[in-house]
Each structure stands twice: as C-alpha cells, then as structure tokens.
Design a protein around this motif. Structure first.
Motif, mmCIF file in Angstrom:
data_model
loop_
_atom_site.group_PDB
_atom_site.id
_atom_site.type_symbol
_atom_site.label_atom_id
_atom_site.label_comp_id
_atom_site.label_asym_id
_atom_site.label_seq_id
_atom_site.Cartn_x
_atom_site.Cartn_y
_atom_site.Cartn_z
ATOM 1 N N ASP A 66 0.808 -1.219 0.000
ATOM 2 C CA ASP A 66 0.000 0.000 0.000
ATOM 3 C C ASP A 66 0.844 1.273 0.000
ATOM 4 O OD1 ASP A 66 1.047 -0.303 2.545
ATOM 5 O OD2 ASP A 66 -0.795 0.295 3.583
ATOM 6 N N SER A 67 2.162 1.169 -0.191
ATOM 7 C CA SER A 67 2.994 2.373 -0.189
ATOM 8 C C SER A 67 2.717 3.203 -1.443
ATOM 9 C CB SER A 67 4.476 2.016 -0.124
ATOM 10 O OG SER A 67 4.926 1.498 -1.365
ATOM 11 N N ASP A 68 3.047 4.487 -1.378
ATOM 12 C CA ASP A 68 2.863 5.358 -2.538
ATOM 13 C C ASP A 68 3.728 4.897 -3.703
ATOM 14 O OD1 ASP A 68 1.036 7.592 -1.583
ATOM 15 O OD2 ASP A 68 2.574 7.635 -0.034
ATOM 16 N N LEU A 69 4.933 4.425 -3.428
ATOM 17 C CA LEU A 69 5.806 3.946 -4.491
ATOM 18 C C LEU A 69 5.196 2.746 -5.214
ATOM 19 C CD1 LEU A 69 8.554 4.219 -5.926
ATOM 20 C CD2 LEU A 69 9.451 2.546 -4.289
ATOM 21 N N ARG A 79 0.325 7.555 -17.398
ATOM 22 C CA ARG A 79 -0.673 8.181 -16.516
ATOM 23 C C ARG A 79 0.036 8.978 -15.422
ATOM 24 N NH1 ARG A 79 -5.195 4.618 -13.622
ATOM 25 N NH2 ARG A 79 -5.955 4.575 -15.775
ATOM 26 N N TRP A 80 -0.331 10.246 -15.282
ATOM 27 C CA TRP A 80 0.205 11.053 -14.180
ATOM 28 C C TRP A 80 -0.408 10.565 -12.867
ATOM 29 C CZ3 TRP A 80 4.270 14.109 -14.339
ATOM 30 C CH2 TRP A 80 4.668 14.670 -15.555
ATOM 31 N N VAL A 81 0.461 10.301 -11.889
ATOM 32 C CA VAL A 81 0.011 9.786 -10.593
ATOM 33 C C VAL A 81 0.400 10.789 -9.506
ATOM 34 C CG1 VAL A 81 0.101 7.860 -8.972
ATOM 35 C CG2 VAL A 81 0.416 7.442 -11.427
ATOM 36 N N PRO A 82 -0.557 11.368 -8.779
ATOM 37 C CA PRO A 82 -0.208 12.288 -7.691
ATOM 38 C C PRO A 82 0.660 11.576 -6.651
ATOM 39 C CG PRO A 82 -2.540 12.422 -8.208
ATOM 40 C CD PRO A 82 -2.017 11.223 -8.947
ATOM 41 N N MET A 83 1.733 12.235 -6.233
ATOM 42 C CA MET A 83 2.679 11.671 -5.286
ATOM 43 C C MET A 83 3.002 12.691 -4.199
ATOM 44 S SD MET A 83 3.875 8.529 -5.895
ATOM 45 C CE MET A 83 2.239 7.878 -6.295
ATOM 46 N N VAL A 110 8.503 12.638 -4.196
ATOM 47 C CA VAL A 110 8.916 13.354 -5.396
ATOM 48 C C VAL A 110 10.348 13.861 -5.256
ATOM 49 C CG1 VAL A 110 8.512 15.435 -6.779
ATOM 50 C CG2 VAL A 110 6.585 13.997 -6.112
ATOM 51 N N ALA A 111 10.687 14.407 -4.085
ATOM 52 C CA ALA A 111 12.040 14.926 -3.857
ATOM 53 C C ALA A 111 13.080 13.818 -3.939
ATOM 54 C CB ALA A 111 12.110 15.630 -2.499
ATOM 55 N N VAL A 112 12.785 12.671 -3.341
ATOM 56 C CA VAL A 112 13.733 11.558 -3.362
ATOM 57 C C VAL A 112 13.883 11.000 -4.768
ATOM 58 C CG1 VAL A 112 14.131 9.200 -2.538
ATOM 59 C CG2 VAL A 112 13.408 10.969 -0.945
ATOM 60 N N LEU A 113 12.791 10.858 -5.468
ATOM 61 C CA LEU A 113 12.856 10.339 -6.830
ATOM 62 C C LEU A 113 13.635 11.296 -7.724
ATOM 63 C CD1 LEU A 113 12.050 8.091 -8.707
ATOM 64 C CD2 LEU A 113 9.840 9.211 -9.052
ATOM 65 N N ARG A 114 13.413 12.592 -7.566
ATOM 66 C CA ARG A 114 14.146 13.576 -8.379
ATOM 67 C C ARG A 114 15.648 13.478 -8.092
ATOM 68 N NH1 ARG A 114 11.184 17.742 -7.539
ATOM 69 N NH2 ARG A 114 10.218 17.883 -9.597
ATOM 70 N N ILE A 135 8.812 13.770 -13.946
ATOM 71 C CA ILE A 135 8.369 14.298 -12.663
ATOM 72 C C ILE A 135 7.770 15.681 -12.854
ATOM 73 C CG2 ILE A 135 9.070 14.975 -10.336
ATOM 74 C CD1 ILE A 135 11.323 12.964 -10.496
ATOM 75 N N GLY A 136 6.547 15.853 -12.347
ATOM 76 C CA GLY A 136 5.910 17.159 -12.324
ATOM 77 C C GLY A 136 6.023 17.772 -10.943
ATOM 78 N N ALA A 137 5.210 18.787 -10.673
ATOM 79 C CA ALA A 137 5.280 19.471 -9.385
ATOM 80 C C ALA A 137 4.921 18.531 -8.245
ATOM 81 C CB ALA A 137 4.358 20.686 -9.390
ATOM 82 N N SER A 138 3.845 17.788 -8.386
ATOM 83 C CA SER A 138 3.421 16.857 -7.333
ATOM 84 C C SER A 138 2.882 15.569 -7.929
ATOM 85 C CB SER A 138 2.351 17.512 -6.444
ATOM 86 O OG SER A 138 2.857 18.635 -5.771
ATOM 87 N N ALA A 139 3.396 15.210 -9.093
ATOM 88 C CA ALA A 139 2.937 13.994 -9.757
ATOM 89 C C ALA A 139 4.071 13.404 -10.579
ATOM 90 C CB ALA A 139 1.729 14.271 -10.651
#
Length: 321
Positions: free
Chosen positions: A58-61, A71-75, A80-84, A137-141
């Motif tokens: 059930d984690s966001d990742l 598909r854009w997925v809100p994160m 997002v910071a770690v992935l970037r 990566i977008g602003a929050s997705a």
C-alpha cells in the motif's frame, strides 16, 4: 542554598523502522520534554516508509509502480524529492545508480518474496531504459514513460536519516547524531564542542568491528557493502547491490564503499553507485565530483586494503598513521 543544574542532559532515543531501528542522540537543557520529540521522530520515519517502501503493497511507491504507463500519478512531496534526487544521481553516475531496477531486486530475492528463476531470466534479458529517460516528474505527480518497477532502497533509508535530522532542527535542537542502521548524519557538535565520532565498519559478515573512526560535523555518512545483506543461491553468496547492465547482483564488488556528503540521501545513493563502478572508475568519478570516499577491498591474503579520495579521508589517514 539549592543547587542549580545547568549541564545539558544526554538523550538517546530509538524506535523501529524499515526492518531495523532509528536512533537519535542529543543533549538538551534539564526539563526538556522528550516525549513529543520521540513521537515526531517516529512519525517522520514512518512517513518515509509508508511512501517509499517496496515491502508494503500500500505504499505510494508501489501505487506508482502499479499505475499504467503515461498516466500522471499524484505523489507526496517527500517521495517526489527523493525520486528527483535519485534520477539526478543516476545521470551523474552514468546509470550506475538506477532506481528502475525493482524487477531485478524482486527477482533475485531481495524484496518480500524469495528468488524466482523465471523472473531472474526475464530481468537479465530485459532491454532497459535509463530511469531518467523512463520517468517524468511534475510538481506533485509522476508518470512512467515505459513499463518499469521503481525501487528506492538505495536512497530512502538515507532520506529517512535526513528526516530525523530535520525533525531535531524543527524542535530547536541544532546539535545531535541521528541514524538508521549505520547510516548517520551529524548536526553541529557535541556539548564539549568536539565533532561526533562515527565508526566505519570492517567489512566482515561474521563479526562487527570498527575499521576506523570518522569525526563528523554537519555532515552525513553512508556505507554500501557486500557483507550486510545477501542471499545464498546454491554455493554462491550474492550481495544485494544490483548491476544495472546485467539485471543481476554484482559479480565482484568491493567489500565496501563509504561516502561522506552534506545529506544522508546523497551519501546513500553515491555509495551504491560507487559499489557498482568499482574502485578504479569509482575513484575517478568521485574526484570529478569532489566527493569524500573510502573503498575497502579484500586482498588475496585476506587483508583489508583501502583506497580513498577527498579531504575527510586524507585527514583520517593522517590520524591513523
């Protein structure tokens, strides 16, 4: 006359996270209520685990991994910071650090399930797209441009340490030492104004002993090695660090790599990348980026040899001379 106590009180807090334990050592004035801080530290690491774990369905990742391509997925912002950061270090290392190896990690048994021969063959035969080309990566997705399974185990624990440090700072504590499973970040100095002492382990899966001791001030340290996490497959012992070019564990890695950096997430990711590159290429890349790095490797005679670059480890060599 009543005696007034002014010496700071030492606190050593800890709790469970990511299959191991977090820790925080700091000093405070007498009367400081430690309970709200303990709760905030636990919440900080639980948030990282809930967002970035591959062991939690059930984690966001894992929600991102399950999403369709394009598909854009809100994160959440932390993920997002770690992935970037992971994608940036992936580019800087020429793909030696790759967050898109989740299928290989799982296939070889370094996730919740046992190793699966069929999945191993698929992972090794797969034509891979570099993670920085496969993820947008977008602003929050976030969206995936190609099918892939993301895995942040080479950076999330370091980021968890950074969140512990940020939590201390949020409570007005500017001096302390926080860590998760040997990955550490020092804030400021000890009460006597000396740096924090941090041991670098000897790479031995049978015994835990210090190879050397670092003195850290406002810096983080992370070590990647072949002696902490492995699987036994037949007669072979395989380290958990993946070779992105093969979709398989490294065949002849260094015994360990230790990196000192500003943040623990950076140190964590770079240590993984330099394990993949090995001593010669790793030292060359570390020097180009001005990193403080210590490689430990086993000689044919069983001795531990060291190769290092950067000011921190030059000072360490002088101390141990």
């Amino acid at each position: 006359m009543q005696k007034i106590y002014t010496d700071p009180i030492r606190h050593a807090l800890n709790g469970p996270t990511m299959g191991t334990r977090w820790s925080a050592v700091f000093h405070s004035p007498r009367g400081f209520d430690v309970d709200p801080l303990r709760a905030a530290l636990q919440t900080a690491v639980e948030e990282v685990d809930a967002q970035m774990s591959t062991w939690r369905a059930d984690s966001d990742l894992m929600r991102l991994n399950a999403a369709p391509v394009d598909r854009w997925v809100p994160m959440p912002d932390h993920l997002v910071a770690v992935l970037r950061l992971g994608l940036e270090i992936g580019q800087q290392t020429g793909g030696a650090f790759d967050v898109g190896l989740g299928d290989a990690v799982t296939a070889w048994g370094f996730g919740p399930a046992d190793a699966a021969p069929d999945a191993i063959r698929v992972a090794m035969d797969r034509r891979r797209t570099a993670a920085w080309d496969a993820v947008e990566i977008g602003a929050s997705a976030v969206r995936k441009r190609v099918p892939l399974a993301l895995d942040l185990n080479g950076i999330a624990k370091g980021y968890g340490v950074d969140r512990l440090a940020e939590t201390l700072l949020g409570f007005g504590i500017a001096n302390g030492l926080v860590g998760i499973d040997g990955e550490l970040r020092a804030l400021g100095l000890r009460p006597e104004r000396s740096p924090w002492s941090v041991a670098i382990e000897t790479p031995d899966h049978r015994h835990r002993a210090a190879h050397s001791v670092l003195m850290l001030e406002d810096a983080a340290v992370a070590t990647s090695g072949d002696y902490r996490h492995w699987i036994d497959l037949g007669t072979r012992r395989l380290s958990h660090t993946m070779d992105p070019t093969r979709g398989a564990p490294l065949s002849a890695p260094p015994a360990s790599v230790t990196v000192v950096a500003k943040t623990c997430a950076e140190a964590d990711a770079w240590a993984t990348a330099l394990m993949v590159l090995g001593v010669e290429k790793g030292i060359a890349l570390a020097e180009r980026h001005g990193l403080d790095v210590l490689f430990l490797q086993r000689s044919p005679g069983g001795q531990i040899d060291s190769v290092a670059t950067g000011r921190v480890f030059a000072e360490l060599a002088m101390q141990n001379a």
